[in-house]
Design an enzyme around this catalytic site. Structure first.
Site, short mmCIF file in Angstrom:
data_model
loop_
_atom_site.label_atom_id
_atom_site.label_comp_id
_atom_site.label_asym_id
_atom_site.label_seq_id
_atom_site.Cartn_x
_atom_site.Cartn_y
_atom_site.Cartn_z
N HIS A 273 10.03 75.04 20.16
CA HIS A 273 9.00 75.91 19.59
C HIS A 273 9.47 77.36 19.59
O HIS A 273 8.69 78.28 19.80
CB HIS A 273 7.68 75.74 20.37
CG HIS A 273 7.07 74.38 20.19
ND1 HIS A 273 5.94 73.97 20.84
CD2 HIS A 273 7.46 73.33 19.41
CE1 HIS A 273 5.65 72.73 20.49
NE2 HIS A 273 6.57 72.32 19.62
C1 LIG Z 1 13.30 68.20 17.06
C2 LIG Z 1 12.03 69.00 16.73
C3 LIG Z 1 10.81 68.40 16.87
C4 LIG Z 1 9.65 69.13 16.57
N1 LIG Z 1 8.42 68.52 16.66
C5 LIG Z 1 7.32 69.18 16.27
C6 LIG Z 1 6.05 68.53 16.25
O1 LIG Z 1 5.92 67.34 16.55
N2 LIG Z 1 4.96 69.27 15.83
C7 LIG Z 1 5.06 70.57 15.49
O2 LIG Z 1 4.05 71.18 15.14
N3 LIG Z 1 6.23 71.20 15.53
C8 LIG Z 1 7.36 70.54 15.88
N4 LIG Z 1 8.58 71.19 15.90
C9 LIG Z 1 8.60 72.63 15.62
C10 LIG Z 1 8.50 72.89 14.13
O3 LIG Z 1 9.39 72.04 13.42
C11 LIG Z 1 8.88 74.36 13.87
O4 LIG Z 1 8.08 75.21 14.66
C12 LIG Z 1 8.67 74.72 12.41
O5 LIG Z 1 9.36 73.81 11.56
C13 LIG Z 1 9.18 76.12 12.15
O6 LIG Z 1 9.07 76.38 10.77
P1 LIG Z 1 9.99 77.46 10.08
O7 LIG Z 1 9.59 77.47 8.65
O8 LIG Z 1 9.93 78.72 10.85
O9 LIG Z 1 11.49 76.91 10.22
P2 LIG Z 1 12.14 75.52 9.85
O10 LIG Z 1 11.11 74.45 9.64
O11 LIG Z 1 13.20 75.29 10.86
O12 LIG Z 1 12.79 75.77 8.41
C14 LIG Z 1 13.95 76.50 8.25
C15 LIG Z 1 14.77 75.84 7.15
O13 LIG Z 1 15.83 76.71 6.77
C16 LIG Z 1 17.01 75.98 6.66
N5 LIG Z 1 18.12 76.91 6.90
C17 LIG Z 1 18.42 77.57 8.03
N6 LIG Z 1 19.49 78.35 7.86
C18 LIG Z 1 19.88 78.18 6.57
C19 LIG Z 1 20.92 78.72 5.77
N7 LIG Z 1 21.80 79.59 6.27
N8 LIG Z 1 21.02 78.33 4.49
C20 LIG Z 1 20.13 77.44 3.97
N9 LIG Z 1 19.11 76.90 4.67
C21 LIG Z 1 19.00 77.27 5.95
C22 LIG Z 1 16.90 74.88 7.71
O14 LIG Z 1 17.74 73.80 7.40
C23 LIG Z 1 15.42 74.53 7.59
O15 LIG Z 1 15.20 73.56 6.60
C24 LIG Z 1 9.74 70.48 16.16
C25 LIG Z 1 11.01 71.07 16.03
C26 LIG Z 1 12.14 70.35 16.29
C27 LIG Z 1 13.49 70.99 16.10
#
Ligand SMILES: Cc1cc2nc3c(=O)[nH]c(=O)nc-3n(C[C@H](O)[C@H](O)[C@H](O)COP(=O)(O)OP(=O)(O)OC[C@H]3O[C@@H](n4cnc5c(N)ncnc54)[C@H](O)[C@@H]3O)c2cc1C
Length: 341
Positions: A273
């Protein structure tokens, strides 16, 4: 980025075949780049693009486009600690279904599942244990099917009780301890270095201690002792199973089962998280999450969060995405857009 006040010009990206492409923004007033690479990817992208602390950029020989000392700072992760609870007989497998939200800001959850055979590694809890155990000590790129099989073969190194029953976990909401993200090199495909400084703030540590105390108390309650192999005398044993399950790469100490502070520090793991690194008001504007000092660049992801909920953050991230999407449309279309729901 070019000109006096820097503005985003486009993106460089690789397609699925690994071929490099460039895409440029048009001159339209509406054209912009929205960064959504998450709490680790987005600060990394800003730094690689020359937005960040000038001295750090110079150190990596990246020409500074916009100095911002806050990029990559305030990285936080809700620390999680678990205690394994060995059961006398197989229990139904269950994912986390209920969250106990305590007044002290500790969230208590439980998961169980032993299945019917002794080879419970195949079962849900076994897999969970494997995931949060040994596998979490392997860098993701090394988690090949062969590595997982090798781990299963080695599982006798871990106390068998760790796979019998379930575990109670406790997480800290809104940790006060924060750390930073720094580039290791200028290769976008390499992970940056990230430090969360778990339990650096004494209040976070105290909350963990309170949470573990509460969890062990629950395990010693009559409701549990009817099912578990625990009684009041076996708290040390429970803590010991949790310590020797080797859930992280942190060095262990001989007083892990005597000092709950040490137990917390030595058995902390992530529940993924993490957030921060591009905080609202420091890296992006309060009004529309545009990167301060740079035109045509906006951030919509968990990197802008000051805090993440004690439970699961995905709904909050999605809500922000919807909010910003509607806001962008409203700004473009003026009053024609009506918010519903
Ligand atoms: C193993 C795991 C289990 C989880 N389980 C849960 C759960 O059950 N429930 C829940 O609510 N939350 C869960 N989470 C947390 C949740 O996934 C994150 O808090 C949420 O996805 C964050 O969203 P975000 O948009 O900030 O980033 P992310 O969802 O991480 O999105 C970022 C995206 O950018 C892409 N990216 C990064 N760098 C680059 C780059 N240089 N070029 C191109 N693309 C790039 C990544 O591949 C990713 O697709 C979990 C996280 C993990 C890792």
């Amino acid at each position: 980025m070019s000109g006096k006040r820097p503005k985003a010009a486009g993106v460089l990206f690789k397609d699925e075949n690994g071929d490099l492409h460039q895409a440029f923004l048009s001159d339209s007033r509406r054209s912009e780049i929205i960064l959504s690479c998450g709490a680790i990817g987005t600060p990394q992208m800003l730094l690689l693009s020359g937005v960040g602390p000038r001295n750090e950029l110079e150190e990596k020989k990246i020409s500074a486009v916009a100095h911002n000392e806050f990029v990559g700072t305030g990285m936080a992760d809700n620390p999680m600690n678990t205690i394994f609870v060995p059961f006398k007989k197989p229990v139904e497998q269950s994912l986390i279904q209920t969250v106990g939200i305590t007044k002290m800001g500790v969230y208590i959850e439980a998961s169980s599942g032993f299945g019917q055979s002794n080879d419970s590694i195949q079962c849900h809890h076994g897999i969970m244990s494997a995931e949060i155990g040994q596998l979490s000590t392997l860098p993701p790129k090394q988690r090949t099917p062969e590595a997982i099989q090798a781990y299963i073969k080695r599982k006798k190194d871990i106390p068998h009780e760790a796979f019998k029953g379930g575990f109670i976990l406790e997480k800290i909401a809104n940790p006060i301890s924060t750390g930073q993200l720094r580039l290791i090199n200028t290769n976008v495909e390499d992970n940056p270095s990230v430090t969360f400084n778990y339990f650096k703030h004494p209040r976070d540590l105290q909350r963990c201690v309170d949470g573990i105390r509460m969890a062990t108390k629950m395990v010693q309650s009559e409701h549990f002792t009817n099912f578990t192999q625990c009684d009041k005398q076996t708290t040390d044993k429970i803590l010991n199973i949790s310590v020797s399950a080797n859930v992280n790469l942190v060095p262990k100490h001989t007083n892990d089962t005597k000092s709950l502070e040490q137990f917390c520090k030595d058995t902390v793991i992530t529940i993924w998280h993490y957030h921060g690194g591009c905080h609202v008001g420091k890296v992006v504007s309060r009004r529309d999450q545009k990167v301060l000092g740079v035109d045509r660049l906006r951030i919509v992801d968990g990197s802008v969060f000051d805090e993440s909920p004690g439970t699961n953050p995905q709904a909050t991230v999605m809500m922000m995405g919807r909010y910003m999407g509607l806001k962008i449309l409203r700004d473009r279309l003026g009053k024609q857009l009506v918010f519903r729901g």
